[in-house]
Design a protein around this motif. Structure first.
Motif, mmCIF file in Angstrom:
data_model
loop_
_atom_site.group_PDB
_atom_site.id
_atom_site.type_symbol
_atom_site.label_atom_id
_atom_site.label_comp_id
_atom_site.label_asym_id
_atom_site.label_seq_id
_atom_site.Cartn_x
_atom_site.Cartn_y
_atom_site.Cartn_z
ATOM 1 N N GLU A 154 0.829 -1.215 0.000
ATOM 2 C CA GLU A 154 0.000 0.000 0.000
ATOM 3 C C GLU A 154 0.860 1.261 0.000
ATOM 4 O OE1 GLU A 154 -4.124 -1.564 2.155
ATOM 5 O OE2 GLU A 154 -3.015 0.086 3.079
ATOM 6 N N MET A 155 1.951 1.235 0.799
ATOM 7 C CA MET A 155 2.830 2.421 0.840
ATOM 8 C C MET A 155 3.418 2.714 -0.536
ATOM 9 S SD MET A 155 5.145 1.985 4.254
ATOM 10 C CE MET A 155 6.129 3.480 4.127
ATOM 11 N N LEU A 156 3.800 1.648 -1.210
ATOM 12 C CA LEU A 156 4.432 1.830 -2.524
ATOM 13 C C LEU A 156 3.409 2.169 -3.590
ATOM 14 C CD1 LEU A 156 6.864 -1.209 -2.374
ATOM 15 C CD2 LEU A 156 7.532 1.193 -2.355
ATOM 16 N N GLY A 157 2.185 1.675 -3.400
ATOM 17 C CA GLY A 157 1.163 1.861 -4.418
ATOM 18 C C GLY A 157 1.091 0.684 -5.374
ATOM 19 N N VAL A 158 1.410 -0.512 -4.857
ATOM 20 C CA VAL A 158 1.340 -1.737 -5.664
ATOM 21 C C VAL A 158 0.076 -2.489 -5.244
ATOM 22 C CG1 VAL A 158 2.500 -3.927 -6.165
ATOM 23 C CG2 VAL A 158 3.855 -1.875 -5.764
ATOM 24 N N THR A 191 12.256 -13.238 -13.752
ATOM 25 C CA THR A 191 11.894 -12.598 -15.023
ATOM 26 C C THR A 191 10.431 -12.155 -14.961
ATOM 27 O OG1 THR A 191 13.457 -14.066 -16.098
ATOM 28 C CG2 THR A 191 11.937 -12.905 -17.538
ATOM 29 N N ALA A 192 9.595 -13.030 -14.403
ATOM 30 C CA ALA A 192 8.179 -12.661 -14.264
ATOM 31 C C ALA A 192 8.028 -11.421 -13.374
ATOM 32 C CB ALA A 192 7.385 -13.830 -13.684
ATOM 33 N N PHE A 193 8.839 -11.376 -12.322
ATOM 34 C CA PHE A 193 8.811 -10.244 -11.389
ATOM 35 C C PHE A 193 9.150 -8.945 -12.145
ATOM 36 C CE2 PHE A 193 10.499 -9.049 -6.833
ATOM 37 C CZ PHE A 193 9.539 -8.078 -6.739
ATOM 38 N N THR A 194 10.219 -8.972 -12.934
ATOM 39 C CA THR A 194 10.611 -7.741 -13.637
ATOM 40 C C THR A 194 9.557 -7.362 -14.683
ATOM 41 O OG1 THR A 194 12.018 -9.030 -15.102
ATOM 42 C CG2 THR A 194 13.111 -7.934 -13.301
ATOM 43 N N GLU A 195 8.947 -8.359 -15.311
ATOM 44 C CA GLU A 195 7.898 -8.027 -16.300
ATOM 45 C C GLU A 195 6.705 -7.351 -15.620
ATOM 46 O OE1 GLU A 195 7.278 -11.715 -18.324
ATOM 47 O OE2 GLU A 195 9.159 -11.469 -19.438
ATOM 48 N N TYR A 196 6.353 -7.902 -14.454
ATOM 49 C CA TYR A 196 5.248 -7.321 -13.686
ATOM 50 C C TYR A 196 5.560 -5.850 -13.352
ATOM 51 C CZ TYR A 196 2.028 -6.574 -9.772
ATOM 52 O OH TYR A 196 1.072 -6.078 -8.939
ATOM 53 N N LEU A 197 6.796 -5.626 -12.854
ATOM 54 C CA LEU A 197 7.172 -4.260 -12.463
ATOM 55 C C LEU A 197 7.213 -3.329 -13.676
ATOM 56 C CD1 LEU A 197 9.985 -4.735 -9.784
ATOM 57 C CD2 LEU A 197 7.632 -4.020 -9.434
ATOM 58 N N ARG A 198 7.712 -3.840 -14.786
ATOM 59 C CA ARG A 198 7.804 -3.012 -15.983
ATOM 60 C C ARG A 198 6.410 -2.477 -16.374
ATOM 61 N NH1 ARG A 198 12.205 -3.060 -18.993
ATOM 62 N NH2 ARG A 198 12.846 -5.159 -18.475
ATOM 63 N N ALA A 199 5.414 -3.370 -16.304
ATOM 64 C CA ALA A 199 4.044 -2.967 -16.656
ATOM 65 C C ALA A 199 3.529 -1.911 -15.673
ATOM 66 C CB ALA A 199 3.135 -4.190 -16.669
ATOM 67 N N LEU A 200 3.846 -2.143 -14.387
ATOM 68 C CA LEU A 200 3.394 -1.204 -13.363
ATOM 69 C C LEU A 200 4.042 0.177 -13.540
ATOM 70 C CD1 LEU A 200 1.531 -1.814 -10.950
ATOM 71 C CD2 LEU A 200 3.572 -2.196 -9.569
ATOM 72 N N PHE A 201 5.337 0.182 -13.830
ATOM 73 C CA PHE A 201 6.033 1.458 -14.056
ATOM 74 C C PHE A 201 5.402 2.205 -15.235
ATOM 75 C CE2 PHE A 201 10.195 -0.466 -12.251
ATOM 76 C CZ PHE A 201 9.757 -0.218 -10.975
ATOM 77 N N ALA A 202 5.089 1.467 -16.286
ATOM 78 C CA ALA A 202 4.504 2.108 -17.471
ATOM 79 C C ALA A 202 3.169 2.753 -17.104
ATOM 80 C CB ALA A 202 4.323 1.080 -18.583
ATOM 81 N N GLU A 203 2.382 2.036 -16.271
ATOM 82 C CA GLU A 203 1.083 2.596 -15.843
ATOM 83 C C GLU A 203 1.267 3.908 -15.091
ATOM 84 O OE1 GLU A 203 -1.432 0.104 -13.370
ATOM 85 O OE2 GLU A 203 -1.142 -1.555 -14.783
ATOM 86 N N ARG A 204 2.216 3.909 -14.114
ATOM 87 C CA ARG A 204 2.403 5.119 -13.296
ATOM 88 C C ARG A 204 3.034 6.262 -14.094
ATOM 89 N NH1 ARG A 204 -0.101 2.312 -10.743
ATOM 90 N NH2 ARG A 204 -0.191 2.038 -8.493
ATOM 91 N N ARG A 205 3.850 5.909 -15.066
ATOM 92 C CA ARG A 205 4.455 6.930 -15.906
ATOM 93 C C ARG A 205 3.348 7.649 -16.692
ATOM 94 N NH1 ARG A 205 9.171 3.843 -17.884
ATOM 95 N NH2 ARG A 205 10.317 4.471 -16.022
ATOM 96 N N ALA A 206 2.409 6.837 -17.203
ATOM 97 C CA ALA A 206 1.318 7.404 -17.991
ATOM 98 C C ALA A 206 0.352 8.164 -17.099
ATOM 99 C CB ALA A 206 0.593 6.284 -18.740
ATOM 100 N N GLU A 207 0.123 7.635 -15.895
ATOM 101 C CA GLU A 207 -0.881 8.230 -15.002
ATOM 102 C C GLU A 207 -0.373 8.231 -13.574
ATOM 103 O OE1 GLU A 207 -5.323 7.118 -14.676
ATOM 104 O OE2 GLU A 207 -4.615 6.423 -16.638
ATOM 105 N N LEU A 231 15.956 1.861 -10.428
ATOM 106 C CA LEU A 231 14.520 1.964 -10.145
ATOM 107 C C LEU A 231 13.935 0.572 -9.876
ATOM 108 C CD1 LEU A 231 11.799 3.462 -10.164
ATOM 109 C CD2 LEU A 231 11.823 3.360 -12.640
ATOM 110 N N PHE A 232 14.227 -0.363 -10.745
ATOM 111 C CA PHE A 232 13.764 -1.736 -10.541
ATOM 112 C C PHE A 232 14.272 -2.294 -9.221
ATOM 113 C CE2 PHE A 232 11.513 -3.899 -13.886
ATOM 114 C CZ PHE A 232 11.562 -2.992 -14.931
ATOM 115 N N SER A 233 15.585 -2.137 -9.021
ATOM 116 C CA SER A 233 16.213 -2.773 -7.855
ATOM 117 C C SER A 233 15.682 -2.183 -6.551
ATOM 118 C CB SER A 233 17.727 -2.591 -7.917
ATOM 119 O OG SER A 233 18.219 -3.153 -9.111
ATOM 120 N N THR A 234 15.442 -0.856 -6.536
ATOM 121 C CA THR A 234 14.944 -0.220 -5.315
ATOM 122 C C THR A 234 13.554 -0.747 -4.981
ATOM 123 O OG1 THR A 234 16.255 1.745 -5.759
ATOM 124 C CG2 THR A 234 14.405 2.013 -4.251
ATOM 125 N N MET A 235 12.718 -0.872 -5.993
ATOM 126 C CA MET A 235 11.372 -1.417 -5.758
ATOM 127 C C MET A 235 11.461 -2.840 -5.221
ATOM 128 S SD MET A 235 8.779 0.451 -6.222
ATOM 129 C CE MET A 235 7.404 -0.672 -6.519
#
Ligand code: HEM
Length: 408
Positions: A154-158, A191-207, A231-235
């Motif tokens: 919740e703190m991170l917004g995931v 790999t699945a973890f990074t793909e998940y994060l990549r999608a999430l980053f794209a969402e927040r970048r857009a909105e 950015l990935f590693s910190t998350m």
């Protein structure tokens, strides 16, 4: 080099069940001792006395980033996946470390964390509403794991509905990969973890929203010096840092209380005593047994030994916290003592960023359990408890518990 016998077993089930006889012998006879690590080949210095562990954690000659210690030909080349996951503050020294830590440290100050209390209490209470009528649960699966995970997500917004997947991914990061099959599986999960994060980053970048994730994504864009890998590693660090830590603070404390019903009842009657008790639980059976290994950045003379540049060094926090030179009767769980000098959160530049949050979660969780679940006790024989094979952590596989449910 062939596999060498080790003088001290720091991995087996007997050690896991009770590491303290081993640590006591090491502190007495071999406070700074070199033996092979998990691979059976690489010699590692193991350090067990409080004063040494405390001083080495603060000594700049012991570094986290291999590039600051090893000659170029010995620096392991990270795979693209390693770079994506390991480029965070805990793996960096000096200015790089400060830069990465300061990007997120504002969210973890005692003041900001104190504001989270009502939400942490509500999450704890909601989890207990679900289980209380049942009279039994696995404390880890049903309570100690979901609580800190929901809070950090919740703190991170995931989205916290995805937390079961994070558990699999966090395990893939933490479990040592002993076989090629194990390695392949871990790579699949990560790999699945990074793909998940990549999608999430794209969402927040857009909105962008008002969450930490959006702030980090923005820092990655606004030229604040946060690279994509960082950015990935910190998350990943923030998501996983609470997984085997706060969970086991709660579980190890509950195990200790089921063994001491009088103390359990005394704490149930005095919730204000819990923050001090949490410090003693952290000292007595803290979740992180060892700091992550350091490397000597130069030749160092210490306690009559020559630690050579590039040697790995492991500082055993769980042993330091039971050093009789620092804590009287270290084997007694005494919630009335001042235990705050414990090293369960480490020391020095890498001192746990999440300590205020972990302290709050620990106290809220334990008070809620004691208030809601009368006569909380172990639900299996002691002999059936098993520790997970996670070097460096004190993590039970499961903690079945029972309590009294009124029939009215
Ligand atoms: C009882 C629970 C916890 C314990 C015992 C614990 C323990 C530790 C320890 C021992 C370190 C230092 C490791 C080293 O120097 O090798 C550390 C670092 C760290 N912890 Fe925790 N931790 C806990 C909970 C958390 C939580 C809930 C978070 C955040 C969500 C967190 C975030 C971090 C971060 C980001 C670092 C790296 C700090 C740096 O490198 O500057 N921890 N933790």
């Amino acid at each position: 080099m062939s596999e060498q016998a080790r003088k001290y077993d720091l991995y087996g089930p007997d050690f896991k069940r009770d590491p303290h006889p081993t640590f006591e012998a090491m502190r007495r006879d071999d406070p700074i001792y070199s033996q092979t690590g998990l691979d059976g080949k690489t010699p590692i210095w193991f350090v067990t006395r409080y004063d040494d562990v405390d001083a080495m954690l603060r000594d700049k000659r012991f570094v986290r980033d291999a590039r600051n210690a090893l000659p170029p030909d010995r620096i392991p080349q990270p795979s693209p996946l390693d770079a994506m996951l390991g480029n965070h503050m805990l793996n960096r020294d000096g200015d790089d470390h400060v830069r990465l830590r300061s990007l997120v440290s504002q969210a973890f100050t005692p003041k900001r964390v104190a504001d989270l209390r009502p939400r942490v209490e509500a999450i704890a209470s909601g989890l207990l509403d679900d289980v209380a009528p049942r009279g039994e649960m696995d404390l880890i699966d049903d309570f100690a794991f979901p609580l800190p995970t929901i809070v950090i997500l919740e703190m991170l917004g995931v989205p916290s509905e995805d937390r079961a997947r994070f558990r699999v991914w966090a395990n893939a990061l933490l479990e040592p990969m002993m076989t090629p099959e194990g390695q392949a599986e871990a790579v699949r999960h990560l790999t699945a973890f990074t793909e998940y994060l990549r999608a999430l980053f794209a969402e927040r970048r857009a909105e962008p929203r008002g969450d930490m994730l959006s702030a980090l994504v923005a820092a990655g864009h606004a030229g604040e010096g946060l690279s994509e890998d960082e950015l990935f590693s910190t998350m990943v660090l923030l998501i996983t840092a609470g997984h085997e830590t706060t969970v086991n603070l709660i579980a190890n404390a509950v195990l200790a209380l089921t063994r001491r019903p009088a103390l359990r009842d005394a704490l149930a009657a005095d919730p204000d005593a819990m923050p001090a008790a949490v410090e003693e639980f952290l000292r007595f059976d803290g979740p992180v047994e060892r700091a992550i290994n350091r490397w000597a950045a130069e030749d160092v003379e210490w306690g009559g030994h020559l630690i050579r540049r590039g040697d790995p060094v492991i500082l055993i926090l769980g042993s330091a916290n039971h050093d009789a030179e620092r804590f009287d009767r270290p084997g007694d769980l005494d919630v009335a003592r001042d235990a705050r000098a414990h090293l369960a959160f480490g020391k020095g530049p890498h001192y746990c960023l999440g300590a205020p949050l972990a302290r709050l979660e620990g106290a809220v969780a334990l008070n809620a359990l004691l208030a809601r679940l009368p006569n909380l006790r172990l639900g299996v024989d002691e002999a059936d408890l098993r520790y997970r094979f996670l070097p460096g952590f004190r993590a039970l596989e499961a903690l079945p518990v029972r309590w009294d449910v009124s029939s009215g």
